[in-house]
Scaffold this active site. Structure first.
Site, PDB file in Angstrom:
ATOM      1  N   CYS A  99     -69.002   7.329 -59.048  1.00 13.89           N
ATOM      2  CA  CYS A  99     -69.007   8.140 -60.277  1.00 13.89           C
ATOM      3  C   CYS A  99     -68.397   7.346 -61.444  1.00 13.89           C
ATOM      4  O   CYS A  99     -69.024   6.406 -61.915  1.00 13.89           O
ATOM      5  CB  CYS A  99     -68.310   9.481 -60.056  1.00 13.89           C
ATOM      6  SG  CYS A  99     -68.726  10.695 -61.335  1.00 13.89           S
ATOM      7  N   HIS A 187     -71.280  11.603 -55.481  1.00 14.12           N
ATOM      8  CA  HIS A 187     -70.018  11.633 -54.727  1.00 14.12           C
ATOM      9  C   HIS A 187     -70.279  11.769 -53.227  1.00 14.12           C
ATOM     10  O   HIS A 187     -70.257  12.876 -52.693  1.00 14.12           O
ATOM     11  CB  HIS A 187     -69.168  12.822 -55.177  1.00 14.12           C
ATOM     12  CG  HIS A 187     -68.490  12.622 -56.483  1.00 14.12           C
ATOM     13  ND1 HIS A 187     -67.298  11.940 -56.609  1.00 14.12           N
ATOM     14  CD2 HIS A 187     -68.831  13.014 -57.731  1.00 14.12           C
ATOM     15  CE1 HIS A 187     -66.932  11.926 -57.887  1.00 14.12           C
ATOM     16  NE2 HIS A 187     -67.848  12.565 -58.596  1.00 14.12           N
ATOM     17  N   GLU A 189     -68.306  11.176 -50.974  1.00  9.50           N
ATOM     18  CA  GLU A 189     -67.061  11.594 -50.306  1.00  9.50           C
ATOM     19  C   GLU A 189     -66.793  13.093 -50.435  1.00  9.50           C
ATOM     20  O   GLU A 189     -65.982  13.650 -49.709  1.00  9.50           O
ATOM     21  CB  GLU A 189     -65.869  10.790 -50.862  1.00  9.50           C
ATOM     22  CG  GLU A 189     -65.290  11.259 -52.189  1.00  9.50           C
ATOM     23  CD  GLU A 189     -66.128  10.964 -53.433  1.00  9.50           C
ATOM     24  OE1 GLU A 189     -65.627  11.201 -54.538  1.00  9.50           O
ATOM     25  OE2 GLU A 189     -67.284  10.488 -53.310  1.00  9.50           O
TER      26      GLU A 189
END
Length: 242
Positions: A99, A187, A189
């Site tokens: 990001c 993202h 994660e």
């Protein structure tokens, strides 16, 4: 061979929610990327905490996280991070940017970044993978869904960078530069609950409208991100297996 050593360069303060459930964003990244026998350190670069110059070489790879700050800004820590990235580029150190991290990597390489003309992208976005030897070696599908939460983007990259993925909203969703830098706009994660909480925080701070927040949440409930494929890609890249 000794155990590998990695560092997460944190570019955002932890939200109370992420702190309580995951032990902060560092915990979220380590949960996705850590394998047995590795050492993981954390540097809160947005608070001015950087690895010491002489210790940088000890790390096998670095992860740069998302941030509430603009990657096109000139805060002192952002300028310091750009200098560190130029140094890591010279050392050919593995750096995975997520990001804000993706955008700052693009900027460090001389690319152009800024606000996205299409506005915020929040939710689960389908991205189209471009033909790349990395994807074929991982047997990746032609498209992946990933959690997104950004209003800035990489506009343009230097000619040597390879654009690896695009979406209807964002021209550069993923890129790599040499074998050592990789940026991902989404993202990998995040879990859906982290994004739900983040939508509430953005709404609370008047960064998005309530109708937009409600729509983003209802779309989220209907979709699932491709977590395993993304995890495989991030781990494979960071640990030099691709």
């Amino acid at each position: 061979m000794g155990s590998q050593k990695f560092a997460v360069l944190l570019c955002a303060d932890d939200s109370d929610y992420v702190k309580k459930i995951y032990g902060g964003y560092f915990g979220v990244f380590v949960r996705m990327l850590e394998e047995e026998g590795e050492t993981w350190d954390m540097f809160r670069v947005s608070n001015g905490q950087f690895p010491e110059d002489e210790k940088v070489g000890e790390y096998d790879g670095f992860v740069i996280t998302g941030s509430c700050n603009d990657a096109h800004g000139n805060d002192l820590w952002i300028c310091k991070l750009l200098n560190l990235l130029k140094k890591l580029n010279g050392m050919k150190k593995k750096v995975l940017g997520i990001c804000f991290g993706h955008q700052i990597l693009g900027r460090a390489l001389g690319g152009k970044i800024g606000r996205a003309s299409s506005g915020w992208d929040i939710g689960i976005t389908n991205i189209n993978l471009q033909p790349s030897k990395i994807f074929s070696s991982l047997k990746m599908p032609a498209s992946l869904s990933i959690i997104e939460c950004h209003r800035d983007e990489v506009w343009e990259l230097p000619p040597k960078a390879e654009v690896m993925a695009r979406s209807n909203k964002t021209g550069i969703e993923m890129f790599r530069y040499g074998d050592h830098f990789m940026g991902i706009q989404g993202h990998p994660e995040y879990t859906k609950d982290i994004l739900f909480n983040l939508i509430d925080r953005l709404l609370h701070r008047d960064l998005i409208e309530e109708s937009f927040a409600e729509e983003a949440k209802s779309k989220l409930e209907a979709n699932e991100p491709d977590k395993e494929a993304r995890k495989k890609l991030c781990i494979g890249f960071l640990k030099g297996r691709l």
